[in-house]
Scaffold this active site. Structure first.
Site, PDB file in Angstrom:
ATOM      1  N   HIS A   1     -28.661   3.117  -6.603  1.00 52.76           N
ATOM      2  CA  HIS A   1     -27.740   4.247  -6.146  1.00 52.76           C
ATOM      3  C   HIS A   1     -27.997   5.682  -6.326  1.00 52.76           C
ATOM      4  O   HIS A   1     -27.666   6.494  -5.446  1.00 52.76           O
ATOM      5  CB  HIS A   1     -26.295   3.953  -6.903  1.00 52.76           C
ATOM      6  CG  HIS A   1     -25.072   4.225  -6.249  1.00 52.76           C
ATOM      7  ND1 HIS A   1     -23.688   3.933  -6.802  1.00 52.76           N
ATOM      8  CD2 HIS A   1     -24.836   4.988  -5.251  1.00 52.76           C
ATOM      9  CE1 HIS A   1     -22.794   4.490  -6.165  1.00 52.76           C
ATOM     10  NE2 HIS A   1     -23.434   5.102  -4.943  1.00 52.76           N
TER      11      HIS A   1
ATOM     12  N   HIS B   1     -28.582  -5.983 -12.789  1.00 50.42           N
ATOM     13  CA  HIS B   1     -27.334  -4.965 -12.579  1.00 50.42           C
ATOM     14  C   HIS B   1     -27.879  -3.655 -12.783  1.00 50.42           C
ATOM     15  O   HIS B   1     -27.260  -2.739 -12.094  1.00 50.42           O
ATOM     16  CB  HIS B   1     -26.427  -5.447 -13.973  1.00 50.42           C
ATOM     17  CG  HIS B   1     -25.047  -4.863 -13.943  1.00 50.42           C
ATOM     18  ND1 HIS B   1     -23.859  -5.022 -13.575  1.00 50.42           N
ATOM     19  CD2 HIS B   1     -24.971  -3.381 -14.531  1.00 50.42           C
ATOM     20  CE1 HIS B   1     -23.239  -4.149 -13.676  1.00 50.42           C
ATOM     21  NE2 HIS B   1     -23.503  -3.087 -14.219  1.00 50.42           N
ATOM     22  N   GLU B   2     -28.484  -3.229 -14.017  1.00 45.01           N
ATOM     23  CA  GLU B   2     -28.941  -1.952 -14.087  1.00 45.01           C
ATOM     24  C   GLU B   2     -29.760  -1.172 -13.058  1.00 45.01           C
ATOM     25  O   GLU B   2     -29.568  -0.239 -12.933  1.00 45.01           O
ATOM     26  CB  GLU B   2     -29.547  -1.819 -15.465  1.00 45.01           C
ATOM     27  CG  GLU B   2     -28.676  -2.187 -16.850  1.00 45.01           C
ATOM     28  CD  GLU B   2     -27.193  -1.477 -16.830  1.00 45.01           C
ATOM     29  OE1 GLU B   2     -27.174  -0.128 -16.246  1.00 45.01           O
ATOM     30  OE2 GLU B   2     -26.210  -1.845 -17.297  1.00 45.01           O
TER      31      GLU B   2
ATOM     32  N   HIS C   1     -27.503  -0.031 -10.392  1.00 48.24           N
ATOM     33  CA  HIS C   1     -27.048   1.173 -10.612  1.00 48.24           C
ATOM     34  C   HIS C   1     -28.309   2.530 -10.385  1.00 48.24           C
ATOM     35  O   HIS C   1     -28.285   3.493  -9.470  1.00 48.24           O
ATOM     36  CB  HIS C   1     -27.008   1.766 -12.008  1.00 48.24           C
ATOM     37  CG  HIS C   1     -25.470   1.132 -12.481  1.00 48.24           C
ATOM     38  ND1 HIS C   1     -24.396   1.466 -11.935  1.00 48.24           N
ATOM     39  CD2 HIS C   1     -25.132   0.362 -13.508  1.00 48.24           C
ATOM     40  CE1 HIS C   1     -23.502   0.920 -12.549  1.00 48.24           C
ATOM     41  NE2 HIS C   1     -23.803   0.256 -13.225  1.00 48.24           N
TER      42      HIS C   1
END
Length: 677
Positions: free
Chosen positions: A473, A466-467, A470
């Site tokens: 991105h 998940h991290e 980010h």
């Protein structure tokens, strides 16, 4: 001023943390606030007619030294807090807020940006977007206010900065100071890996034996495995008490009055700007647009989630009775019986799984997935960072340096709980351009012995993916202006890349390649892999209900008149939902850092689910091609989502990627809350 605070001299432009002392920060803030104020004043007072270059573009770099100093200081405040840093954080918060108010509420800047907006024919689409966003930000900050309203807005912003800092530090104190000793004769049910982690936590604090702390990677498995129900209750109550005045810090760390004042001030702030309530103000620029749309989405999911949770509660109550307990199923029972059911129904034992999910193996899986999707290559980088176990990598594609990636994965005293992604510097193309420096922070339990493998749970592995979503991105951002690069997007769009990237952990070919036994090197057996994936939705009733409770309470806090007693409003909302008694909110009000440690997720905790609607639909785009690594879909994802930042509105970016609007069906199927393919 220590020049290393703003002119970083480490490899690939990293700060040299070994050359920075705590006593450097106060004079650094004095100098950088003066530099920023002077730079902005030069823009506001410029006698030349306003144009894009001398106004909008100039504002993008006016506060660069201050931004770099803040990046270093607030990174350290989160990952390695100490009394000196906490004291300075309390003192600097109102000064930063006051500076922000002077800038964003300056009518001269507002008039200049408005003049630029009136004549944008010759600007590029990205420059027009930046101009519109800059003007919107000034208007929403209160640049149009005058007189007493203007003064009151500035005072509110300064007070909110103080309160959010106090809330954060109170929570950190409660989390840092709590330990619960567990005697040798009370270890029944605990797997060896957890006992070793508890002993390592004790040794790190100079304590004998083994302890439970409020590190999520420690307390959650304790609640899953400890057979001693009284100890589970004590641990859970400490976890639930964070910030309510009964935790380790006592009345000094009571966040309830702080939350109440924050809600009152937010409401007043919104009314000064002409909005009926804070939710209306906050949601206006988001994809959702208004509270009604948010509530409609959340309630679509609430009914099937509660139904699943009630079925599970009945089953767990039977198991509780089988253990000779006649009382009601309690919050400290749920995880214990959920884990027992998972083992029985899916033949899964965390002790069997963890040796295949070491931190190094899962980092390899994350990096390999990014390579196969986007061609990224990660190479270790030697750098002096804030702790010896923080790791660095250079990120390249072909011959081009794209970013520097830092990973701070281990829990330590003084580190804020949870997991997050931040940047020390953002990507932009001003002048020679700037590559991003991206930080992922997690709180995995370190090994008992230095150099031993770090074992992750399945949930931990999801957090790692998940991290890094980010991080992607930010890494793949390719825009001109820093304020719209990377994750600087609508709050209910920002979780799309992170939640989408989690899907690749569950791909058999990823697990087959990277999930290797820490001792033997043997690959994860296919049968065990399939059982892990099949069990993925085993407790989705619980997970969805505890999340939705928090999201709906957050929304209720910010709609209409703010509550004088947030705890009473919380109870009222949960009662109205018919929330299961054994499933409390994931984040109760006194420790709801997403909402009260700043306003990033205030009236916006729903955004995880709003984004999940899109991430479920986005992954279906790969599945429709029959290949989780389909290069055409990956290229389209990078082109329209990961590289664009906020250079276009989020709904436009989504439509360019998917060419249709998402629906909630894929989310419900993905969570196993409805039947379907």
């Amino acid at each position: 001023m220590n020049p290393e605070l703003t002119q970083w001299t480490g490899p690939l432009g990293l700060p040299r943390f070994d050359l920075i002392r705590d006593e450097d920060f106060a004079p650094g803030f004095d100098a950088c606030l003066k530099l920023a104020a002077d730079a902005v004043e030069a823009i506001a007072a410029n006698p030349e007619p306003p144009d894009f270059d001398n106004t909008v573009a100039a504002l993008e770099t006016a506060e660069e030294p201050l931004n770099r100093l803040c990046a270093i200081f607030f990174t350290l405040a989160g990952v390695d807090s100490n009394p000196a840093r906490q004291d300075l954080q309390r003192r600097i918060a109102p000064r930063l807020a006051a500076h922000g108010s002077r800038v964003s509420m300056d009518p001269r800047l507002f008039d200049r940006v408005e003049a630029v907006r009136q004549d944008m024919d010759d600007l590029s689409p990205e420059d027009r977007r930046l101009t519109e966003l800059t003007l919107r930000g000034l208007r929403r900050a209160g640049a149009g206010l005058t007189g007493a309203a203007r003064d009151r807005m500035a005072a509110i912003r300064e007070r909110l900065a103080v309160l959010s800092t106090d809330f954060t530090q109170n929570l950190l104190t409660d989390e840092r100071d709590f330990t619960m000793a567990v005697a040798d004769d009370a270890l029944a049910g605990l797997p060896d890996w957890l006992i070793r982690a508890m002993r390592a936590a004790a040794r790190e604090r100079g304590l004998p034996g083994q302890i439970v702390t409020l590190n999520r990677s420690l307390i959650v498995p304790f609640l899953e495995y400890a057979e001693d129900r009284a100890l589970r209750e004590a641990a859970w109550r400490a976890w639930a008490a964070r910030g309510d005045g009964s935790g380790a810090g006592g009345a000094a760390t009571d966040n309830r009055p702080i939350a109440a004042e924050i809600l009152q001030l937010r409401h007043e702030r919104a009314r000064l700007l002409g909005y009926p309530d804070f939710a209306s103000y906050k949601l206006e620029p988001e994809m959702a647009g208004n509270a009604e749309n948010v509530e409609a989405l959340l309630m679509q999911v609430w009914a099937p989630a509660r139904a699943r949770a009630e079925q599970d509660a009945a089953r767990f109550t039977e198991m509780l009775r089988g253990d000779g307990v006649n009382g009601a199923l309690a919050p400290w029972d749920w995880r214990f019986y959920a884990e027992r059911r998972r083992k029985a129904e899916h033949d899964l034992d965390e002790t069997e799984i963890k040796p295949y999910l070491t931190l190094d193996a899962m980092i390899g899986a994350v990096f390999d997935t990014a390579n196969r999707l986007f061609g990224l290559e990660m190479r270790a980088l030697d750098a002096e960072l804030w702790a010896p176990d923080v790791r660095a990598w250079r990120v390249t594609r072909g011959d081009r340096l794209l970013a520097v990636f830092l990973g701070d994965f281990h829990a330590r005293p003084g580190k804020r709980s949870g997991a997050w992604c931040s940047t020390l510097q953002s990507q932009h193309r001003i002048g020679a351009g700037q590559h991003p420096i991206v930080v992922n922070v997690c709180n995995f339990t370190p090994p008992e012995d230095k150099g031993a493998p770090v074992y992750l749970s399945w949930d931990d592995a999801h957090t790692l993916f998940h991290e890094f979503g980010h991080a992607l991105h930010n890494i793949l951002s390719d825009v001109t202006w820093p304020s719209i690069s990377g994750t600087s997007v609508a709050r209910d769009f920002v979780e799309l890349p992170s939640q989408l990237f989690e899907h690749w952990l569950e791909q058999p070919e990823v697990l087959d390649r990277h999930a290797r036994h820490a001792e033997t090197g043997a690959p994860l057996p296919a049968a065990l892999r399939d059982r892990i994936i099949a069990a993925g939705n085993a407790d989705q009733g619980f997970a969805t209900v505890e999340y939705l409770e928090s999201a709906l309470v957050d929304l209720a806090f910010h709609r209409g008149e703010p509550p004088a007693d947030p705890m009473a409003r919380q109870a009222e909302v949960l009662a109205g939902l018919g929330a299961p008694a054994a499933i409390p909110m994931r984040h109760a009000t006194p420790h709801f850092a997403h909402v009260f440690s700043g306003d990033g997720y205030s009236s916006g905790y729903y955004s995880y689910m709003w984004s999940e609607v899109m991430d479920a639909d986005a992954f279906e785009a790969f599945m429709e091609k029959g290949d989780a690594f389909d290069p055409e879909t990956a290229e389209k994802l990078e082109r329209w989502i990961l590289s664009k930042g906020d250079s276009l509105p989020a709904d436009e970016l989504w439509l360019k990627f998917r060419e249709r609007r998402p629906g909630v069906d894929a989310l419900l199927r993905g969570r196993g809350l409805v039947a379907g393919p």
